[in-house]
Design a protein around this motif. Sequence first.
Motif, PDB file in Angstrom:
ATOM      1  N   LEU A 118      -9.124  16.578  35.066  1.00 19.69           N
ATOM      2  CA  LEU A 118     -10.173  17.653  35.483  1.00 19.69           C
ATOM      3  C   LEU A 118     -10.861  17.452  36.055  1.00 19.69           C
ATOM      4  CD1 LEU A 118     -10.096  18.396  31.546  1.00 19.69           C
ATOM      5  CD2 LEU A 118      -8.223  19.210  33.214  1.00 19.69           C
ATOM      6  N   GLU A 119     -11.596  18.289  36.953  1.00 24.24           N
ATOM      7  CA  GLU A 119     -12.539  18.721  37.442  1.00 24.24           C
ATOM      8  C   GLU A 119     -13.912  18.154  36.923  1.00 24.24           C
ATOM      9  OE1 GLU A 119     -15.574  20.745  40.801  1.00 24.24           O
ATOM     10  OE2 GLU A 119     -13.313  21.773  40.215  1.00 24.24           O
ATOM     11  N   VAL A 120     -14.936  17.102  37.183  1.00 22.00           N
ATOM     12  CA  VAL A 120     -16.446  17.415  35.948  1.00 22.00           C
ATOM     13  C   VAL A 120     -17.200  17.341  36.722  1.00 22.00           C
ATOM     14  CG1 VAL A 120     -18.016  15.250  35.696  1.00 22.00           C
ATOM     15  CG2 VAL A 120     -15.196  14.601  35.741  1.00 22.00           C
ATOM     16  N   PRO A 121     -17.565  18.823  35.852  1.00 25.89           N
ATOM     17  CA  PRO A 121     -18.377  19.273  36.376  1.00 25.89           C
ATOM     18  C   PRO A 121     -19.961  19.273  36.668  1.00 25.89           C
ATOM     19  CG  PRO A 121     -17.509  20.208  33.915  1.00 25.89           C
ATOM     20  CD  PRO A 121     -17.239  18.723  34.618  1.00 25.89           C
ATOM     21  N   THR A 122     -20.367  19.848  37.464  1.00 28.66           N
ATOM     22  CA  THR A 122     -21.643  19.113  38.298  1.00 28.66           C
ATOM     23  C   THR A 122     -23.081  19.750  37.648  1.00 28.66           C
ATOM     24  OG1 THR A 122     -22.024  20.764  39.852  1.00 28.66           O
ATOM     25  CG2 THR A 122     -20.616  18.987  40.432  1.00 28.66           C
ATOM     26  N   TYR A 123     -22.641  20.284  36.382  1.00 32.50           N
ATOM     27  CA  TYR A 123     -23.965  21.066  35.843  1.00 32.50           C
ATOM     28  C   TYR A 123     -23.966  20.853  34.817  1.00 32.50           C
ATOM     29  CZ  TYR A 123     -21.864  24.219  34.085  1.00 32.50           C
ATOM     30  OH  TYR A 123     -20.402  25.271  32.459  1.00 32.50           O
ATOM     31  N   SER A 124     -25.095  21.234  33.944  1.00 32.67           N
ATOM     32  CA  SER A 124     -25.042  20.859  32.437  1.00 32.67           C
ATOM     33  C   SER A 124     -25.764  21.935  31.512  1.00 32.67           C
ATOM     34  CB  SER A 124     -25.042  19.744  32.062  1.00 32.67           C
ATOM     35  OG  SER A 124     -25.894  19.590  30.480  1.00 32.67           O
ATOM     36  N   PRO A 125     -25.967  22.573  30.172  1.00 26.64           N
ATOM     37  CA  PRO A 125     -27.249  23.584  29.971  1.00 26.64           C
ATOM     38  C   PRO A 125     -28.227  22.836  30.248  1.00 26.64           C
ATOM     39  CG  PRO A 125     -24.337  23.318  29.497  1.00 26.64           C
ATOM     40  CD  PRO A 125     -24.697  22.656  29.718  1.00 26.64           C
ATOM     41  N   ASN A 154       6.412   5.859  33.165  1.00 23.52           N
ATOM     42  CA  ASN A 154       7.434   5.511  34.154  1.00 23.52           C
ATOM     43  C   ASN A 154       7.380   6.999  34.880  1.00 23.52           C
ATOM     44  OD1 ASN A 154       7.092   3.269  33.610  1.00 23.52           O
ATOM     45  ND2 ASN A 154       9.620   2.946  32.417  1.00 23.52           N
ATOM     46  N   GLN A 155       7.830   8.410  34.456  1.00 17.38           N
ATOM     47  CA  GLN A 155       7.936   8.895  34.929  1.00 17.38           C
ATOM     48  C   GLN A 155       5.930  10.082  35.670  1.00 17.38           C
ATOM     49  OE1 GLN A 155      10.756  10.382  32.430  1.00 17.38           O
ATOM     50  NE2 GLN A 155      10.477  11.962  33.619  1.00 17.38           N
ATOM     51  N   VAL A 156       5.101   9.831  35.036  1.00 25.05           N
ATOM     52  CA  VAL A 156       3.629  10.269  35.503  1.00 25.05           C
ATOM     53  C   VAL A 156       3.137   9.985  36.282  1.00 25.05           C
ATOM     54  CG1 VAL A 156       2.208  11.434  33.931  1.00 25.05           C
ATOM     55  CG2 VAL A 156       4.593  11.103  32.667  1.00 25.05           C
ATOM     56  N   TYR A 157       2.906  10.135  36.804  1.00 21.33           N
ATOM     57  CA  TYR A 157       1.627  10.107  37.939  1.00 21.33           C
ATOM     58  C   TYR A 157       0.293  10.460  37.154  1.00 21.33           C
ATOM     59  CZ  TYR A 157       5.207   7.131  39.617  1.00 21.33           C
ATOM     60  OH  TYR A 157       6.073   6.100  39.811  1.00 21.33           O
ATOM     61  N   ILE A 158      -0.857  10.476  37.648  1.00 26.20           N
ATOM     62  CA  ILE A 158      -2.025  11.057  37.564  1.00 26.20           C
ATOM     63  C   ILE A 158      -3.082  11.101  39.314  1.00 26.20           C
ATOM     64  CG2 ILE A 158      -4.676  10.996  36.788  1.00 26.20           C
ATOM     65  CD1 ILE A 158      -2.489  11.554  34.362  1.00 26.20           C
ATOM     66  N   TYR A 159      -2.619  12.349  39.007  1.00 27.14           N
ATOM     67  CA  TYR A 159      -3.447  13.323  40.063  1.00 27.14           C
ATOM     68  C   TYR A 159      -5.029  13.304  40.311  1.00 27.14           C
ATOM     69  CZ  TYR A 159      -4.991  15.541  44.678  1.00 27.14           C
ATOM     70  OH  TYR A 159      -5.894  15.641  45.961  1.00 27.14           O
ATOM     71  N   ASP A 160      -5.765  12.561  41.038  1.00 27.35           N
ATOM     72  CA  ASP A 160      -7.372  12.618  40.745  1.00 27.35           C
ATOM     73  C   ASP A 160      -8.025  13.836  42.080  1.00 27.35           C
ATOM     74  OD1 ASP A 160     -10.188  12.156  40.233  1.00 27.35           O
ATOM     75  OD2 ASP A 160      -9.530   9.692  41.332  1.00 27.35           O
ATOM     76  N   TYR A 161      -7.048  14.687  40.780  1.00 25.94           N
ATOM     77  CA  TYR A 161      -8.412  16.190  41.340  1.00 25.94           C
ATOM     78  C   TYR A 161      -9.411  16.212  41.186  1.00 25.94           C
ATOM     79  CZ  TYR A 161      -8.816  21.213  42.552  1.00 25.94           C
ATOM     80  OH  TYR A 161      -9.108  22.722  42.759  1.00 25.94           O
ATOM     81  N   ASN A 162     -10.517  15.268  40.050  1.00 22.65           N
ATOM     82  CA  ASN A 162     -11.430  15.247  40.438  1.00 22.65           C
ATOM     83  C   ASN A 162     -11.895  14.592  41.891  1.00 22.65           C
ATOM     84  OD1 ASN A 162     -14.552  15.301  39.052  1.00 22.65           O
ATOM     85  ND2 ASN A 162     -13.858  13.127  39.382  1.00 22.65           N
ATOM     86  N   ALA A 163     -11.372  13.333  42.094  1.00 19.10           N
ATOM     87  CA  ALA A 163     -12.025  13.161  43.599  1.00 19.10           C
ATOM     88  C   ALA A 163     -11.739  13.127  44.577  1.00 19.10           C
ATOM     89  CB  ALA A 163     -11.413  11.867  43.770  1.00 19.10           C
ATOM     90  N   PHE A 164     -10.806  14.618  44.365  1.00 24.75           N
ATOM     91  CA  PHE A 164     -10.409  15.349  45.874  1.00 24.75           C
ATOM     92  C   PHE A 164     -11.858  16.086  46.353  1.00 24.75           C
ATOM     93  CE2 PHE A 164      -8.761  19.513  46.921  1.00 24.75           C
ATOM     94  CZ  PHE A 164      -7.904  19.533  47.791  1.00 24.75           C
ATOM     95  N   SER A 200     -14.498  16.017  45.147  1.00 24.69           N
ATOM     96  CA  SER A 200     -15.655  15.095  45.278  1.00 24.69           C
ATOM     97  C   SER A 200     -15.704  15.497  46.563  1.00 24.69           C
ATOM     98  CB  SER A 200     -16.377  13.662  44.852  1.00 24.69           C
ATOM     99  OG  SER A 200     -16.280  14.564  43.568  1.00 24.69           O
ATOM    100  N   GLN A 201     -15.123  14.697  47.292  1.00 23.45           N
ATOM    101  CA  GLN A 201     -14.589  14.350  49.019  1.00 23.45           C
ATOM    102  C   GLN A 201     -14.822  15.312  49.717  1.00 23.45           C
ATOM    103  OE1 GLN A 201     -10.598  13.652  49.623  1.00 23.45           O
ATOM    104  NE2 GLN A 201     -11.663  11.841  51.266  1.00 23.45           N
ATOM    105  N   LEU A 202     -14.350  17.160  49.270  1.00 27.25           N
ATOM    106  CA  LEU A 202     -14.423  18.066  49.985  1.00 27.25           C
ATOM    107  C   LEU A 202     -15.903  18.566  49.706  1.00 27.25           C
ATOM    108  CD1 LEU A 202     -11.315  19.843  49.596  1.00 27.25           C
ATOM    109  CD2 LEU A 202     -12.005  18.973  51.527  1.00 27.25           C
ATOM    110  N   GLY A 203     -16.699  18.363  48.607  1.00 26.59           N
ATOM    111  CA  GLY A 203     -18.064  18.419  48.100  1.00 26.59           C
ATOM    112  C   GLY A 203     -18.229  20.256  46.765  1.00 26.59           C
ATOM    113  N   LYS A 204     -17.406  19.508  45.777  1.00 27.50           N
ATOM    114  CA  LYS A 204     -17.914  20.507  44.861  1.00 27.50           C
ATOM    115  C   LYS A 204     -18.157  21.905  44.977  1.00 27.50           C
ATOM    116  CE  LYS A 204     -16.836  16.826  41.392  1.00 27.50           C
ATOM    117  NZ  LYS A 204     -17.111  16.420  40.004  1.00 27.50           N
ATOM    118  N   ALA A 205     -19.140  21.922  45.136  1.00 28.10           N
ATOM    119  CA  ALA A 205     -19.881  23.313  45.830  1.00 28.10           C
ATOM    120  C   ALA A 205     -18.896  23.760  46.966  1.00 28.10           C
ATOM    121  CB  ALA A 205     -21.390  23.270  46.167  1.00 28.10           C
ATOM    122  N   ASN A 206     -18.150  23.240  47.675  1.00 27.68           N
ATOM    123  CA  ASN A 206     -17.289  23.896  48.348  1.00 27.68           C
ATOM    124  C   ASN A 206     -15.986  24.553  48.263  1.00 27.68           C
ATOM    125  OD1 ASN A 206     -19.539  23.737  50.733  1.00 27.68           O
ATOM    126  ND2 ASN A 206     -18.627  21.709  51.069  1.00 27.68           N
TER     127      ASN A 206
END
Length: 604
Positions: free
Chosen positions: A154-161, A192-202, A204-210
């Motif tokens: 999960l993408e970790v949000p950059t904001y909080s209430p 063995n069958q399951v791999y985690i794709y780090d979408y949160n890092a993806f 962050s790399q692009l810039g979550k605001a973008n």
Amino acid sequence: MKTLLEIFKESSINSFTDYISLGKKIEQEKIANQLDINKTINVAILSSSTLNGMKEVLIAQSSSFDIYVNVYIGEYGQYAQEILNSDSNLFSFNPDIVIINIDTKAIAGEYYYTPYTKKEKARKAWVKETANFLLDLTSQICAKSSAKILLHNLEVPTYSPLGIVENKEMYGYIESIEDVNRILREKCKSKNQVYIYDYNAFCSQLGKANVLDSKMYYMADLKLKTQFIPTLCRDYTKYIQAIASLTRKCIVLDLDNTLWGGTVGESGFEGIHLGPTPEGRPFLDFQKYLYALYDRGVILAINSKNNEEEAMEVIQNHPHMILRKKCFSAIRINWDDKVKNIKSLAEEINIGLDSLVFIDDDPMNREMVQKFLPEVAVIDLPKDSSMYVDTLINMSYFDSLRITTEDKLKGKMYQAEKERSNLSKTTLNLTDYLRSLNIIIYIKEANKNTIPRISQLTQKTNQFNLTTKRYTEEDIIKFSKSNDFRVISIRLIDKFGDSGLTGVAVIDKKNTNKWRIDTFLLSCRILGRRAEEVLLAYIIKEAKMKGVRYVYGHYIDSLKNTPAKNFYSDNGFKKIDSSDEMEVWKYDTKKEYSYPDFINYKIS
């Protein structure tokens, strides 16, 4: 007919729409039966949002690896229903890989914007429920399919209430999303069958605001800007390449202005740039990253136009040289053309040209290799040496779904092979040479520790592979658990070292009076040491002990497996059937079969 790679090379890709056009063109040519397709991978994508254009981009990008991807896009927002229904289109599609792309907003619902309407205990319960829900989806797929699963975290949000005091909360909103990701990561390590794709890092790399186009999100539920879809698909293709067993084995490296700055023949030992200086650090870091690849099993070789004595002086004695002579499985430092040297290197290491990646700062050398050795992957090294490390990091040629013990020791194993080769030159005949190696072969039934390597060998071994059948880890697990099959592996050790798990046989023993050798293969690393005869002797002995009268073997010509063609005829089998597709051979266990007396084998 053209190959996918040829079509890709003819195309000019500068934008998202170019990928769409190429993807559609490939689809049209496929329908018209105008493509020479070498390998097909079925890719299913399940998502909580719109995926417009992703199919075409994946098709286009995979064509650059000469892979045709048959893409299934799940019903909009119906990912859970498709996974839970055994008769759904997802499972009818028979995927090789299932990508589960569920975004944080979709899975969190009201919790996304109003997390603090829940008490701390309820927030912790939400974390557990959410992680379990996602893990259960993967378990459902595993129970119904042997497909690999790529689960987005999960993408970790950059904001909080709570704003700037979010991190003062005893169990905060941001922490709860991070905990979901942590649980997924920990739990999937053993799947063995399951791999985690780090979408949160993806993100962050692009810039979550973008990454999000808010207007398109509200209009079409599109969670990722179209300009970034090729970037995401490029990450997906790393897994596709690995599933297709297109992982390469060896990096062939230039020296001057590649492993160090400057030309040693002109600047001398003291004048090159390598070390903790502004000019030398890029090359120092480049070598460090190459060493990390070597340490995980990537073979390194040198192909350099240079005076050998001067170049080797740097390699062996420069205080900041990371890659010493022992790191290179083969070295060509001479004034021959680089195409000739690469052919020679591949022959010495005993790997195919399609296992090589060539890195050289000179565009002319790169162009020559690309033209005359199209099987070799040629890296366009940037002029700016500060970008060398990034270029290595972004390569996908060495991505693998599993790194085995044998992979990690590959460099050392090739060094040992050099010593064997040197010994063979001083021995009068082959038998005396083999006897002097003091070979011991360990024979073992497949278990959880050996299954990954066994699967890897079925996927990658081409030369001595009698049927060239490719099996996933899940396939091997099923065989090993079945009373109708036996999966046997061999590990070879001699006085120069451990060659690792390098031979496999899969035996179909459903018929009580005859066993059928479904798979019989040997890594090219140990060809010539007669280990295949020991493995065959063991199979025949076991069959005889079980009262089995006949052992059958098949040979299926794959063009690459010529070294195995005469194996059965040379070992006392009788051909009983032959067609364009397959030869069938038969051995009567009443006949004695002896293996080389200078090889000891042990059951482990």
